[in-house]
Design a protein around this motif. Structure first.
Motif, PDB file in Angstrom:
ATOM      1  N   GLY A  46       0.916  -1.295   0.123  1.00  0.00           N
ATOM      2  CA  GLY A  46      -0.015  -0.043   0.171  1.00  0.00           C
ATOM      3  C   GLY A  46       1.076   1.067   0.105  1.00  0.00           C
ATOM      4  O   GLY A  46       0.361   2.268   0.281  1.00  0.00           O
ATOM      5  N   LYS A  47       2.072   1.146  -0.352  1.00  0.00           N
ATOM      6  CA  LYS A  47       2.913   2.252  -0.216  1.00  0.00           C
ATOM      7  C   LYS A  47       3.274   3.053  -1.665  1.00  0.00           C
ATOM      8  O   LYS A  47       3.894   4.025  -1.759  1.00  0.00           O
ATOM      9  N   TYR A  48       2.373   2.458  -2.625  1.00  0.00           N
ATOM     10  CA  TYR A  48       2.522   3.131  -3.926  1.00  0.00           C
ATOM     11  C   TYR A  48       1.097   3.224  -4.639  1.00  0.00           C
ATOM     12  O   TYR A  48       0.385   2.587  -4.500  1.00  0.00           O
ATOM     13  N   GLY A  49       0.844   4.588  -4.753  1.00  0.00           N
ATOM     14  CA  GLY A  49      -0.226   4.947  -5.495  1.00  0.00           C
ATOM     15  C   GLY A  49      -0.107   4.674  -7.000  1.00  0.00           C
ATOM     16  O   GLY A  49       0.853   5.199  -7.739  1.00  0.00           O
ATOM     17  N   TYR A  50      -1.217   4.101  -7.672  1.00  0.00           N
ATOM     18  CA  TYR A  50      -1.086   4.005  -8.903  1.00  0.00           C
ATOM     19  C   TYR A  50      -2.228   4.382  -9.780  1.00  0.00           C
ATOM     20  O   TYR A  50      -3.256   4.917  -9.237  1.00  0.00           O
ATOM     21  N   ASP A  51      -2.412   4.354 -11.099  1.00  0.00           N
ATOM     22  CA  ASP A  51      -3.354   5.014 -11.771  1.00  0.00           C
ATOM     23  C   ASP A  51      -4.299   3.924 -12.288  1.00  0.00           C
ATOM     24  O   ASP A  51      -3.822   2.604 -12.109  1.00  0.00           O
ATOM     25  N   ILE A  52      -5.424   4.222 -12.927  1.00  0.00           N
ATOM     26  CA  ILE A  52      -6.342   3.214 -13.238  1.00  0.00           C
ATOM     27  C   ILE A  52      -5.893   2.289 -14.491  1.00  0.00           C
ATOM     28  O   ILE A  52      -6.341   1.180 -14.446  1.00  0.00           O
ATOM     29  N   ASP A  53      -4.995   2.798 -15.133  1.00  0.00           N
ATOM     30  CA  ASP A  53      -4.333   1.997 -16.101  1.00  0.00           C
ATOM     31  C   ASP A  53      -3.479   0.686 -15.633  1.00  0.00           C
ATOM     32  O   ASP A  53      -3.554  -0.597 -15.965  1.00  0.00           O
ATOM     33  N   THR A  54      -2.785   1.277 -14.524  1.00  0.00           N
ATOM     34  CA  THR A  54      -2.207  -0.090 -13.904  1.00  0.00           C
ATOM     35  C   THR A  54      -3.045  -0.863 -13.067  1.00  0.00           C
ATOM     36  O   THR A  54      -2.731  -2.001 -13.073  1.00  0.00           O
ATOM     37  N   LEU A  55      -3.879  -0.277 -12.544  1.00  0.00           N
ATOM     38  CA  LEU A  55      -5.071  -1.239 -11.810  1.00  0.00           C
ATOM     39  C   LEU A  55      -5.586  -2.156 -12.786  1.00  0.00           C
ATOM     40  O   LEU A  55      -5.941  -3.241 -12.514  1.00  0.00           O
ATOM     41  N   ALA A  56      -6.101  -1.484 -14.058  1.00  0.00           N
ATOM     42  CA  ALA A  56      -6.610  -2.404 -15.013  1.00  0.00           C
ATOM     43  C   ALA A  56      -5.601  -3.454 -15.532  1.00  0.00           C
ATOM     44  O   ALA A  56      -5.993  -4.620 -15.748  1.00  0.00           O
TER      45      ALA A  56
END
Length: 72
Positions: A46-56
């Motif tokens: 949980g130490k890295y914020g990612y965007d919707i593309d990475t989540l996809a």
């Protein structure tokens, strides 16, 4: 901001569980997603914020939909 961190931790824990269930190493998982191997533990903790593309890409690599984490 604390709430976002808690959500990332919860989501990261679920991502780690699913990755292990699929038998994917961090290296294999990173290659499927298209990110650096060093980023995987940060996502899972949980130490890295990612965007919707990475989540996809994560969802695709785990053969899941983006809604794979239920709100508790």
């Amino acid at each position: 901001m604390e709430n976002n961190y808690e959500e990332r931790k919860r989501l990261g824990k679920r991502i780690a569980e699913l990755r292990r269930e699929k038998g994917l190493s961090e290296e294999e998982f990173a290659e499927r997603i298209g990110i650096r191997v060093a980023t995987i533990p940060r996502i899972e903790l949980g130490k890295y914020g990612y965007d919707i593309d990475t989540l996809a890409a994560i969802a695709e690599a785990l053969d899941c939909q983006i809604d794979f984490v239920q709100k508790i």
